[in-house]
Design a protein around this motif. Structure first.
Motif, PDB file in Angstrom:
ATOM      1  N   SER A   1       0.843  -1.196   0.000  1.00  8.49           N
ATOM      2  CA  SER A   1       0.000   0.000   0.000  1.00  8.49           C
ATOM      3  C   SER A   1       0.879   1.247   0.000  1.00  8.49           C
ATOM      4  O   SER A   1       1.795   1.377   0.799  1.00  8.49           O
ATOM      5  CB  SER A   1      -0.908  -0.049   1.228  1.00  8.49           C
ATOM      6  N   GLY A   2       0.632   2.119  -0.929  1.00 11.74           N
ATOM      7  CA  GLY A   2       1.431   3.338  -1.010  1.00 11.74           C
ATOM      8  C   GLY A   2       2.803   3.137  -1.621  1.00 11.74           C
ATOM      9  O   GLY A   2       3.602   4.057  -1.682  1.00 11.74           O
ATOM     10  N   ALA A   3       3.090   1.895  -2.093  1.00 13.17           N
ATOM     11  CA  ALA A   3       4.449   1.639  -2.581  1.00 13.17           C
ATOM     12  C   ALA A   3       4.810   2.544  -3.748  1.00 13.17           C
ATOM     13  O   ALA A   3       5.903   3.080  -3.804  1.00 13.17           O
ATOM     14  CB  ALA A   3       4.615   0.183  -2.973  1.00 13.17           C
ATOM     15  N   GLN A   4       3.860   2.730  -4.670  1.00 17.42           N
ATOM     16  CA  GLN A   4       4.201   3.541  -5.840  1.00 17.42           C
ATOM     17  C   GLN A   4       4.550   4.975  -5.464  1.00 17.42           C
ATOM     18  O   GLN A   4       5.512   5.532  -5.974  1.00 17.42           O
ATOM     19  CB  GLN A   4       3.051   3.524  -6.846  1.00 17.42           C
ATOM     20  N   GLU A   5       3.753   5.534  -4.556  1.00 19.27           N
ATOM     21  CA  GLU A   5       4.050   6.899  -4.109  1.00 19.27           C
ATOM     22  C   GLU A   5       5.430   6.941  -3.462  1.00 19.27           C
ATOM     23  O   GLU A   5       6.241   7.794  -3.741  1.00 19.27           O
ATOM     24  CB  GLU A   5       3.052   7.397  -3.049  1.00 19.27           C
ATOM     25  N   TYR A   6       5.669   5.963  -2.563  1.00 20.10           N
ATOM     26  CA  TYR A   6       6.946   5.988  -1.877  1.00 20.10           C
ATOM     27  C   TYR A   6       8.082   5.793  -2.874  1.00 20.10           C
ATOM     28  O   TYR A   6       9.114   6.457  -2.797  1.00 20.10           O
ATOM     29  CB  TYR A   6       7.021   4.933  -0.761  1.00 20.10           C
ATOM     30  N   MET A   7       7.883   4.896  -3.813  1.00 23.60           N
ATOM     31  CA  MET A   7       8.957   4.596  -4.755  1.00 23.60           C
ATOM     32  C   MET A   7       9.253   5.773  -5.684  1.00 23.60           C
ATOM     33  O   MET A   7      10.372   5.964  -6.106  1.00 23.60           O
ATOM     34  CB  MET A   7       8.636   3.327  -5.548  1.00 23.60           C
TER      35      MET A   7
END
Ligand code: ATP
Ligand code: MG
Length: 362
Positions: free
Chosen positions: A125-131
């Motif tokens: 969850s939220g990986a794309q934003e964090y990445m």
């Protein structure tokens, strides 16, 4: 002020953020063109660009689109400006993060080869934003670029981006995660109720091997936890750096405006450096009719001219309504530049289109 020239010539990091489908990716690419033309060695990190835009940026069909590619067709005259682009690959960025934070290859492989990691690295969850932010950090700290521009993923809530580093740290502090990584206890001895319920659920759903893999994954992750926490802090600080510029993109549609207002509030409240508002996809205000013309045209019979007058009135009405929708958002933008980009007749999917847009931005 009606130009993003200061941000484009001075910032070291720029992020385009905003509601879905308003032109974040297009704006990020056009800002990149403007920066390259201003003499800066610039890289744009795009997230899921439309197919034709990816092709124009030289990223189409390339297995290594995650690495910077020089954008063809950008002429920068006598200066040293260059435009490079890449396509964010969240999984590869995550892998790189794990490798950076591991003290040796064995430690890194323990995480990377774990089936649980392989299953969730792309969809945390939220990986794309964090990445997206992590990739920004990787490029920034490489020292190779004057300016790194990062496009942001189409989130359900634009504000997710700002919370991504905290969410990673939150995950590392989660009771289930803590219980699973505390010491080298065997599964049977895990006393924490939440953790044992979690494992029970995993076991039921996916079988015992997955349980072993999950425990193995969390434990291997524990080796690099210190590094992940440190990196999340660095990333968080980088986002608030004085050389970072957040550009909020919105359309004049009321849903988008609502979300953009929310985002601007959050930027101010959390002290992120907001540097400008781009209102994209707006209908240009038609030239008003002179009074005497309006009188003359008022009671025309049906026909092409009457249709034209009606169309003019409709367009004026729409343009006025859009500007009314934007009033509060523009107040929130305060002294920062606000740039209107008209809704063009055609999609922007090639370099000339981006050059045209970049001229409107600066
Ligand atoms: N000013 C404009 N006039 C006409 N078309 C535009 C304009 N700006 C963007 N577009 C088109 O609108 C579409 C969406 O733009 P873009 O992909 O940049 O939006 P986005 O905010 O990145 O979307 P997402 O939230 O899905 O990532 C694209 O096809 C793009 O070419
Ligand atoms: Mg996009």
């Amino acid at each position: 002020m009606t130009s993003l020239e200061v941000a484009v010539t001075e910032a070291k990091l720029m992020l385009t953020c905003g509601p879905g489908g308003v032109g974040k990716t297009t704006t990020a690419a056009a800002l990149g063109v403007a920066a390259a033309q201003a003499g800066r060695r610039t890289v744009v990190v795009t997230v899921d660009p439309a197919r034709r835009l990816a092709d124009a940026l030289g990223l189409g069909d390339d297995a290594e689109a995650d690495e910077p590619h020089q954008v063809p067709g950008i002429t920068t005259g006598a200066n040293d400006g260059e435009l490079w682009a890449l396509m964010l690959d969240a999984e590869q960025t995550f892998d790189r993060l794990v490798r950076d934070q591991s003290s040796n290859k064995k430690q890194a492989d323990a995480v990377l080869n774990n089936p649980v990691y392989q299953a969730i690295s792309g969809s945390l969850s939220g990986a794309q934003e964090y990445m997206a932010i992590e990739r920004l950090h990787q490029l920034h700290s490489s020292g190779e670029w004057d300016l790194v521009i990062v496009d942001t993923p189409p989130s359900r809530h634009a504000i997710d981006l700002l919370e991504a580093p905290d969410r990673l740290v939150g995950f590392l502090g989660h009771p289930v995660y803590r219980a699973l990584t505390a010491g080298q206890r065997a599964f049977a001895k895990i006393t924490d109720t939440a953790a044992s319920m979690f494992l029970w659920a995993v076991k039921r759903l996916a079988g015992p091997q997955i349980v072993e893999d999950t425990i193995g994954f969390f434990r291997s992750l524990a080796n690099i936890e210190g590094g992940l926490r440190k990196r999340a802090k660095e990333v968080s600080a980088l986002l608030r750096d004085e050389n970072t510029a957040f550009i909020v993109v919105s359309s004049p549609r009321s849903e988008a405006v609502g979300e953009a207002k929310h985002l601007l509030d959050a930027l101010h409240e959390k002290r992120f450096p907001f540097a400008g508002l781009v209102v994209n996809l707006i209908h240009p205000m038609p030239e008003p009719l002179a009074d005497e013309d309006a009188l003359l045209l008022a009671d025309l019979d049906d026909g092409p001219l009457a249709d034209h007058v009606a169309w003019h009135a409709e367009l004026t009405h729409l343009a006025v309504a859009e500007r009314a929708e934007l009033v509060e958002l523009e107040v929130l933008a305060g002294d920062a530049p606000i740039i209107e980009l008209p809704l063009l007749e055609v999609d922007i999917h090639d370099v000339p289109g981006l050059i045209d847009l970049s001229a409107r931005l600066v």
